[in-house]
Design a protein around this motif. Structure first.
Motif, PDB file in Angstrom:
ATOM      1  N   VAL A   8       0.852  -1.184   0.000  1.00 13.81           N
ATOM      2  CA  VAL A   8       0.000   0.000   0.000  1.00 13.81           C
ATOM      3  C   VAL A   8       0.890   1.237   0.000  1.00 13.81           C
ATOM      4  N   GLN A   9       0.712   2.066  -0.994  1.00 12.21           N
ATOM      5  CA  GLN A   9       1.472   3.315  -1.063  1.00 12.21           C
ATOM      6  C   GLN A   9       0.495   4.469  -1.019  1.00 12.21           C
ATOM      7  N   LEU A  10       0.764   5.389  -0.111  1.00  7.19           N
ATOM      8  CA  LEU A  10      -0.118   6.517   0.104  1.00  7.19           C
ATOM      9  C   LEU A  10       0.618   7.804  -0.217  1.00  7.19           C
ATOM     10  N   GLN A  11      -0.061   8.693  -0.918  1.00  4.16           N
ATOM     11  CA  GLN A  11       0.525   9.970  -1.314  1.00  4.16           C
ATOM     12  C   GLN A  11      -0.391  11.091  -0.859  1.00  4.16           C
ATOM     13  N   ALA A  12       0.060  11.846   0.114  1.00 11.09           N
ATOM     14  CA  ALA A  12      -0.725  12.975   0.623  1.00 11.09           C
ATOM     15  C   ALA A  12      -0.356  14.249  -0.113  1.00 11.09           C
ATOM     16  N   SER A  13      -1.324  15.125  -0.265  1.00 12.29           N
ATOM     17  CA  SER A  13      -1.090  16.401  -0.940  1.00 12.29           C
ATOM     18  C   SER A  13      -2.113  17.412  -0.456  1.00 12.29           C
ATOM     19  N   GLY A  14      -1.915  18.656  -0.849  1.00  8.58           N
ATOM     20  CA  GLY A  14      -2.889  19.695  -0.554  1.00  8.58           C
ATOM     21  C   GLY A  14      -2.489  20.662   0.535  1.00  8.58           C
ATOM     22  N   GLY A  15      -1.374  20.410   1.183  1.00 10.36           N
ATOM     23  CA  GLY A  15      -0.918  21.331   2.208  1.00 10.36           C
ATOM     24  C   GLY A  15      -0.467  22.653   1.616  1.00 10.36           C
ATOM     25  N   GLY A  16      -0.245  23.615   2.481  1.00 12.18           N
ATOM     26  CA  GLY A  16       0.217  24.912   2.021  1.00 12.18           C
ATOM     27  C   GLY A  16       0.146  25.943   3.116  1.00 12.18           C
ATOM     28  N   LEU A  17       0.328  27.180   2.715  1.00  6.76           N
ATOM     29  CA  LEU A  17       0.269  28.314   3.634  1.00  6.76           C
ATOM     30  C   LEU A  17      -1.085  28.995   3.501  1.00  6.76           C
ATOM     31  N   VAL A  18      -1.805  29.095   4.598  1.00 10.31           N
ATOM     32  CA  VAL A  18      -3.101  29.759   4.599  1.00 10.31           C
ATOM     33  C   VAL A  18      -3.161  30.732   5.773  1.00 10.31           C
ATOM     34  N   GLN A  19      -4.180  31.563   5.758  1.00  9.62           N
ATOM     35  CA  GLN A  19      -4.391  32.494   6.863  1.00  9.62           C
ATOM     36  C   GLN A  19      -5.394  31.898   7.845  1.00  9.62           C
ATOM     37  N   ALA A  20      -5.326  32.358   9.069  1.00  9.89           N
ATOM     38  CA  ALA A  20      -6.281  31.918  10.077  1.00  9.89           C
ATOM     39  C   ALA A  20      -7.703  32.193   9.593  1.00  9.89           C
ATOM     40  N   GLY A  21      -8.566  31.203   9.783  1.00 15.88           N
ATOM     41  CA  GLY A  21      -9.936  31.318   9.331  1.00 15.88           C
ATOM     42  C   GLY A  21     -10.190  30.723   7.957  1.00 15.88           C
ATOM     43  N   ASP A  22      -9.125  30.456   7.217  1.00 15.66           N
ATOM     44  CA  ASP A  22      -9.267  29.879   5.888  1.00 15.66           C
ATOM     45  C   ASP A  22      -9.608  28.389   5.975  1.00 15.66           C
ATOM     46  N   SER A  23      -9.928  27.845   4.821  1.00 12.19           N
ATOM     47  CA  SER A  23     -10.196  26.417   4.685  1.00 12.19           C
ATOM     48  C   SER A  23      -9.150  25.788   3.770  1.00 12.19           C
ATOM     49  N   LEU A  24      -8.990  24.502   3.922  1.00 13.75           N
ATOM     50  CA  LEU A  24      -8.025  23.765   3.118  1.00 13.75           C
ATOM     51  C   LEU A  24      -8.504  22.328   3.000  1.00 13.75           C
ATOM     52  N   ARG A  25      -8.256  21.714   1.867  1.00 17.86           N
ATOM     53  CA  ARG A  25      -8.609  20.310   1.695  1.00 17.86           C
ATOM     54  C   ARG A  25      -7.357  19.502   1.394  1.00 17.86           C
ATOM     55  N   LEU A  26      -7.085  18.537   2.221  1.00 14.87           N
ATOM     56  CA  LEU A  26      -5.990  17.612   1.997  1.00 14.87           C
ATOM     57  C   LEU A  26      -6.511  16.368   1.286  1.00 14.87           C
ATOM     58  N   SER A  27      -5.656  15.794   0.455  1.00  9.58           N
ATOM     59  CA  SER A  27      -5.992  14.562  -0.257  1.00  9.58           C
ATOM     60  C   SER A  27      -4.929  13.517   0.017  1.00  9.58           C
ATOM     61  N   CYS A  28      -5.343  12.275  -0.042  1.00  6.79           N
ATOM     62  CA  CYS A  28      -4.402  11.176   0.112  1.00  6.79           C
ATOM     63  C   CYS A  28      -4.829  10.082  -0.858  1.00  6.79           C
ATOM     64  N   ALA A  29      -3.983   9.798  -1.823  1.00  8.22           N
ATOM     65  CA  ALA A  29      -4.297   8.817  -2.852  1.00  8.22           C
ATOM     66  C   ALA A  29      -3.532   7.520  -2.594  1.00  8.22           C
ATOM     67  N   GLU A  30      -4.218   6.418  -2.837  1.00  7.72           N
ATOM     68  CA  GLU A  30      -3.613   5.094  -2.666  1.00  7.72           C
ATOM     69  C   GLU A  30      -3.444   4.463  -4.036  1.00  7.72           C
ATOM     70  N   SER A  31      -2.277   3.911  -4.260  1.00 11.19           N
ATOM     71  CA  SER A  31      -1.930   3.482  -5.614  1.00 11.19           C
ATOM     72  C   SER A  31      -2.324   2.050  -5.921  1.00 11.19           C
ATOM     73  N   GLY A  32      -2.756   1.265  -4.940  1.00 13.91           N
ATOM     74  CA  GLY A  32      -3.049  -0.136  -5.193  1.00 13.91           C
ATOM     75  C   GLY A  32      -4.499  -0.391  -5.510  1.00 13.91           C
ATOM     76  N   ARG A  33      -4.895  -1.652  -5.364  1.00 13.15           N
ATOM     77  CA  ARG A  33      -6.252  -2.053  -5.688  1.00 13.15           C
ATOM     78  C   ARG A  33      -7.053  -2.435  -4.465  1.00 13.15           C
ATOM     79  N   THR A  34      -6.506  -2.094  -3.297  1.00 13.27           N
ATOM     80  CA  THR A  34      -7.136  -2.542  -2.061  1.00 13.27           C
ATOM     81  C   THR A  34      -7.692  -1.397  -1.234  1.00 13.27           C
ATOM     82  N   PHE A  35      -7.832  -0.237  -1.832  1.00 10.26           N
ATOM     83  CA  PHE A  35      -8.175   0.963  -1.079  1.00 10.26           C
ATOM     84  C   PHE A  35      -9.438   0.794  -0.260  1.00 10.26           C
ATOM     85  N   SER A  36     -10.489   0.290  -0.864  1.00 19.86           N
ATOM     86  CA  SER A  36     -11.771   0.213  -0.160  1.00 19.86           C
ATOM     87  C   SER A  36     -11.766  -0.804   0.975  1.00 19.86           C
ATOM     88  N   SER A  37     -10.784  -1.661   1.015  1.00 22.90           N
ATOM     89  CA  SER A  37     -10.716  -2.648   2.089  1.00 22.90           C
ATOM     90  C   SER A  37     -10.080  -2.084   3.351  1.00 22.90           C
TER      91      SER A  37
END
Length: 120
Positions: free
Chosen positions: A1-30
Motif C-alpha cells: 500500500v502506497q499513500l501519497q498525501a497532498s494539498g498542504g500549504g500556507l493559509v491564513q487563520a480562518g481559511d479552509s483547506l482540503r488535503l488529499s491522500c491517494a492510494e496506488s493499489g487495488r485494495t483501497f476500499s478494504s
C-alpha cells in the motif's frame, strides 16, 4: 500500500483547506483511512478516521466540528476538509491506512506528510 498525501500549504487563520491522500493499489476500499498531524516538538496526534465504505467516521475532540473526513473509493482517495483553521493547526499532516478502533484507527501503512502552515 502506497499513500501519497497532498494539498498542504500556507493559509491564513480562518481559511479552509482540503488535503488529499491517494492510494496506488487495488485494495483501497478494504482499508479504513485516517489522518494524523505532528507539530514541531509534539507527538503525532490522531485527527480523524473513516471506514472502508465511508459510513463510519471518527474525530478527535480537537477538530470535531471543523474538520470533515470523506473518501472516494472510485478515485482511491481520502480527503480531510479543514475549516476555520487556526495557527495551532499548523503541522505536518499524515494519512494512514488500517483498521478502525472504537475511538480511532490502528494504522498499518503511512503516507508521507504534507505541511500545513497557518498564519495569524
Amino acid at each position: 500500500v502506497q499513500l501519497q498525501a497532498s494539498g498542504g500549504g500556507l493559509v491564513q487563520a480562518g481559511d479552509s483547506l482540503r488535503l488529499s491522500c491517494a492510494e496506488s493499489g487495488r485494495t483501497f476500499s478494504s482499508y479504513s483511512m485516517g489522518w494524523f498531524r505532528q507539530a514541531p516538538d509534539k507527538e503525532r496526534e490522531f485527527l480523524s478516521a473513516i471506514s472502508g465504505g465511508g459510513t463510519i467516521k471518527r474525530y478527535a475532540d480537537s477538530v470535531k466540528g471543523r474538520f470533515t473526513i470523506s473518501r472516494d473509493n472510485a478515485k482511491n482517495t481520502v480527503y480531510l476538509h479543514m475549516n476555520s483553521l487556526k495557527p495551532e493547526d499548523a503541522a505536518v499532516y499524515y494519512c494512514a491506512a488500517g483498521r478502525l478502533t472504537p475511538t480511532a484507527i490502528r494504522t498499518d501503512f503511512w503516507g508521507q506528510g504534507t505541511q500545513v502552515t497557518v498564519s495569524s
